[in-house]
Design a protein around this motif. Sequence first.
Motif, PDB file in Angstrom:
ATOM      1  N   ILE A  76       0.805  -1.214   0.000  1.00  0.00           N
ATOM      2  CA  ILE A  76       0.000   0.000   0.000  1.00  0.00           C
ATOM      3  C   ILE A  76       0.845   1.274   0.000  1.00  0.00           C
ATOM      4  CG2 ILE A  76      -0.283   0.200   2.522  1.00  0.00           C
ATOM      5  CD1 ILE A  76      -3.307   0.722   1.868  1.00  0.00           C
ATOM      6  N   VAL A  77       1.964   1.291   0.711  1.00  0.00           N
ATOM      7  CA  VAL A  77       2.818   2.476   0.736  1.00  0.00           C
ATOM      8  C   VAL A  77       3.529   2.654  -0.602  1.00  0.00           C
ATOM      9  CG1 VAL A  77       4.809   3.553   1.835  1.00  0.00           C
ATOM     10  CG2 VAL A  77       3.135   2.355   3.227  1.00  0.00           C
ATOM     11  N   SER A  78       4.039   1.568  -1.164  1.00  0.00           N
ATOM     12  CA  SER A  78       4.752   1.636  -2.440  1.00  0.00           C
ATOM     13  C   SER A  78       3.828   2.122  -3.555  1.00  0.00           C
ATOM     14  CB  SER A  78       5.309   0.250  -2.795  1.00  0.00           C
ATOM     15  OG  SER A  78       6.161  -0.219  -1.777  1.00  0.00           O
ATOM     16  N   LEU A  79       2.584   1.670  -3.528  1.00  0.00           N
ATOM     17  CA  LEU A  79       1.642   2.098  -4.559  1.00  0.00           C
ATOM     18  C   LEU A  79       1.278   3.561  -4.402  1.00  0.00           C
ATOM     19  CD1 LEU A  79      -0.605  -1.087  -4.561  1.00  0.00           C
ATOM     20  CD2 LEU A  79       0.920  -0.346  -6.385  1.00  0.00           C
ATOM     21  N   GLY A  80       1.224   4.039  -3.163  1.00  0.00           N
ATOM     22  CA  GLY A  80       0.990   5.462  -2.955  1.00  0.00           C
ATOM     23  C   GLY A  80       2.112   6.301  -3.526  1.00  0.00           C
ATOM     24  N   ARG A  81       3.338   5.870  -3.315  1.00  0.00           N
ATOM     25  CA  ARG A  81       4.496   6.585  -3.868  1.00  0.00           C
ATOM     26  C   ARG A  81       4.494   6.519  -5.397  1.00  0.00           C
ATOM     27  NH1 ARG A  81       7.591  10.751  -4.204  1.00  0.00           N
ATOM     28  NH2 ARG A  81       9.804  10.333  -4.568  1.00  0.00           N
ATOM     29  N   LEU A  82       4.140   5.366  -5.942  1.00  0.00           N
ATOM     30  CA  LEU A  82       4.076   5.230  -7.394  1.00  0.00           C
ATOM     31  C   LEU A  82       3.047   6.186  -7.983  1.00  0.00           C
ATOM     32  CD1 LEU A  82       5.191   3.625  -9.811  1.00  0.00           C
ATOM     33  CD2 LEU A  82       3.325   1.988  -9.469  1.00  0.00           C
ATOM     34  N   GLY A  83       1.928   6.358  -7.291  1.00  0.00           N
ATOM     35  CA  GLY A  83       0.928   7.318  -7.744  1.00  0.00           C
ATOM     36  C   GLY A  83       1.451   8.740  -7.745  1.00  0.00           C
ATOM     37  N   ASP A  84       2.293   9.085  -6.752  1.00  0.00           N
ATOM     38  CA  ASP A  84       2.907  10.411  -6.730  1.00  0.00           C
ATOM     39  C   ASP A  84       3.776  10.650  -7.961  1.00  0.00           C
ATOM     40  OD1 ASP A  84       1.761  11.067  -4.293  1.00  0.00           O
ATOM     41  OD2 ASP A  84       3.463  10.325  -3.125  1.00  0.00           O
ATOM     42  N   LEU A  85       4.410   9.589  -8.446  1.00  0.00           N
ATOM     43  CA  LEU A  85       5.372   9.728  -9.540  1.00  0.00           C
ATOM     44  C   LEU A  85       4.723   9.695 -10.912  1.00  0.00           C
ATOM     45  CD1 LEU A  85       8.322   7.510  -8.214  1.00  0.00           C
ATOM     46  CD2 LEU A  85       8.046   9.988  -8.063  1.00  0.00           C
ATOM     47  N   ILE A  86       3.792   8.777 -11.146  1.00  0.00           N
ATOM     48  CA  ILE A  86       3.241   8.609 -12.498  1.00  0.00           C
ATOM     49  C   ILE A  86       1.867   9.250 -12.664  1.00  0.00           C
ATOM     50  CG2 ILE A  86       4.493   6.430 -12.717  1.00  0.00           C
ATOM     51  CD1 ILE A  86       1.824   4.981 -12.507  1.00  0.00           C
ATOM     52  N   LEU A 132      -5.176   5.781  -3.063  1.00  0.00           N
ATOM     53  CA  LEU A 132      -5.298   6.939  -3.933  1.00  0.00           C
ATOM     54  C   LEU A 132      -6.620   7.670  -3.762  1.00  0.00           C
ATOM     55  CD1 LEU A 132      -3.464   5.732  -7.142  1.00  0.00           C
ATOM     56  CD2 LEU A 132      -2.607   6.903  -5.133  1.00  0.00           C
ATOM     57  N   THR A 133      -7.659   7.004  -3.279  1.00  0.00           N
ATOM     58  CA  THR A 133      -8.880   7.753  -2.983  1.00  0.00           C
ATOM     59  C   THR A 133      -8.619   8.774  -1.882  1.00  0.00           C
ATOM     60  OG1 THR A 133      -9.535   5.945  -1.500  1.00  0.00           O
ATOM     61  CG2 THR A 133     -10.484   5.958  -3.704  1.00  0.00           C
ATOM     62  N   LEU A 134      -7.861   8.377  -0.880  1.00  0.00           N
ATOM     63  CA  LEU A 134      -7.519   9.295   0.209  1.00  0.00           C
ATOM     64  C   LEU A 134      -6.641  10.435  -0.300  1.00  0.00           C
ATOM     65  CD1 LEU A 134      -8.021   9.495   3.288  1.00  0.00           C
ATOM     66  CD2 LEU A 134      -5.857   8.290   3.617  1.00  0.00           C
ATOM     67  N   ALA A 135      -5.675  10.098  -1.171  1.00  0.00           N
ATOM     68  CA  ALA A 135      -4.758  11.110  -1.683  1.00  0.00           C
ATOM     69  C   ALA A 135      -5.445  12.081  -2.637  1.00  0.00           C
ATOM     70  CB  ALA A 135      -3.588  10.417  -2.392  1.00  0.00           C
ATOM     71  N   VAL A 404       2.138   8.813  -0.863  1.00  0.00           N
ATOM     72  CA  VAL A 404       2.903   8.032   0.107  1.00  0.00           C
ATOM     73  C   VAL A 404       2.367   8.263   1.523  1.00  0.00           C
ATOM     74  CG1 VAL A 404       4.724   9.757   0.489  1.00  0.00           C
ATOM     75  CG2 VAL A 404       5.237   7.343   0.780  1.00  0.00           C
ATOM     76  N   ILE A 405       1.918   9.484   1.841  1.00  0.00           N
ATOM     77  CA  ILE A 405       1.361   9.734   3.168  1.00  0.00           C
ATOM     78  C   ILE A 405       0.032   9.001   3.337  1.00  0.00           C
ATOM     79  CG2 ILE A 405       0.502  11.483   4.747  1.00  0.00           C
ATOM     80  CD1 ILE A 405       3.507  11.502   4.428  1.00  0.00           C
ATOM     81  N   ALA A 406      -0.797   9.002   2.291  1.00  0.00           N
ATOM     82  CA  ALA A 406      -2.049   8.245   2.354  1.00  0.00           C
ATOM     83  C   ALA A 406      -1.772   6.758   2.535  1.00  0.00           C
ATOM     84  CB  ALA A 406      -2.872   8.485   1.085  1.00  0.00           C
ATOM     85  N   GLY A 407      -0.728   6.263   1.860  1.00  0.00           N
ATOM     86  CA  GLY A 407      -0.346   4.868   2.037  1.00  0.00           C
ATOM     87  C   GLY A 407       0.089   4.573   3.455  1.00  0.00           C
ATOM     88  N   LEU A 408       0.835   5.488   4.066  1.00  0.00           N
ATOM     89  CA  LEU A 408       1.278   5.291   5.445  1.00  0.00           C
ATOM     90  C   LEU A 408       0.100   5.290   6.412  1.00  0.00           C
ATOM     91  CD1 LEU A 408       4.497   7.516   5.509  1.00  0.00           C
ATOM     92  CD2 LEU A 408       4.397   5.026   5.769  1.00  0.00           C
TER      93      LEU A 408
END
Length: 486
Positions: A76-86, A132-135, A404-408
């Motif tokens: 979940i954290v890695s996917l949040g970071r990936l969303g930040d990037l792409i 990503l809904t949270l983000a 990444v914060i939403a993932g955390l």
Amino acid sequence: MKPANTQPSLPPTSGPQPFVPARQALASLALSTLLASLGASVTAVGLPVLAQAFDASFQHVQWVVLAYLLAITTLIVSLGRLGDLIGRRKLLLAGIALFTLASALCGLAPSLGLLIAARALQGLGAAIMMTLTLALVGETVDKTRAGSAMGLLATLSAVGTALGPSLGGMLITGFGWQALFLINVPLGLLTLLLAWRSLPAGQAAPVEKVRFDVIGTLLLAAALGTYALAMTLGGGHFGGLNVSLLAAAILSGGLFVRTQRRRPSPLIPLAMFSDRLLVSGLATSALVATVMMATLLVGPFYLSIALGLPSAIVGLVLAVGPCVAALAGMPAGRLADRFGVRPMRLLGLATMASGCLLLSLVPPTLGIAGYVTAIMVTTLGYAMFQTANNAAVMAEIPANRRGVIAGLLNLSRNLGFFSGAAVLGAVFAAMLPTNGTSTVSPEAVADGLHVSFAVALCLMVLAGFIAFKYREPEPLTACQDTAGRP
């Protein structure tokens, strides 16, 4: 909350605006949350049927649930970071599509092994949706209404949890176990269409070229996966396998921290954890989830043994908590918008502590009314805290760190659930006879409830202390700002 780098953060409303009302965008996020929550709760009721259909033991068929939860927890954290990037919109659409496809594969699976594999894929899609809904709330909703938006997401998550068992029972009775998963296909397609039409394009990747931290992702997944297994395997007995898994989790976690200090583009910039409000939000979220897991673990035993209720009534009583959370989510969000997220967070923790106190003292002579009253107070506090805490943590996050914060945040909650299952489950089990629950007395179960929630009350006091002491962000200094550069 201070930014994690020196690059100016973009306002949530920057970039092209959507040509549809923000309510439609929020509706797509709410449906995504509902689907992810429903996917976790709807299958539990079908485990006996699946064991019979595939001629499998409970130890094997329980992986239909565990595979889903482990996929969420480890990635979940890695996917949040990936969303930040792409791009968060792009990844969320892919996650909804993957969840829908995996649901169809689950319903068509010819063997238990393929069903478990498809459930892991479904959990991967759910992890994307939950994070990503949270983000994306910051990109779709005005800041002054963030609390209400978080309340809506909390409401739909609770609705999915409450609806799952009853809906699952009806689907199995009318259409067979396949319907548990195939029901998600039309819902997923509807959510995908709504999200594609309504979500804003958002902001592109950061100006500077940043690579995704693959090594950090693998190490974090190993640490989280082994920790989750250490907390869940063994049927409540913490034996040699659990100790080995916990040691592997500590080793992987240590290696992860070491690599994050050296990577130019870390998965989780460790300088973020100098932010007291962020650490406070994550720690209290984990403690609250630990306590809520106790209501799920201990409640059925107390209702069925101490109060002597039949299974049908037990199911109805257990649905009270999720129903209260569903009804309280949006009002809690409006109160957070009006009075501030940090006071509401403290009020939620105080209310939860009051519920734990009631549960630690409630006598069986009060019957269902005594238990339900205490659970309603506890769950009401949880709804207030969860909505306010999410809004407080996400309030001032730079655009390139929301994922990444939403993932955390989601990770802290999941780790709390796993820890609660192990720690408070062990406290309750210690009060019961060693020869199992078949010979346990109602008095012993009642004592187990009281002791378990006395420990839970201590955890809530600790959470309240943390939230009060670190309720404001620490002033940002130039030195800290430089340290936060990825």
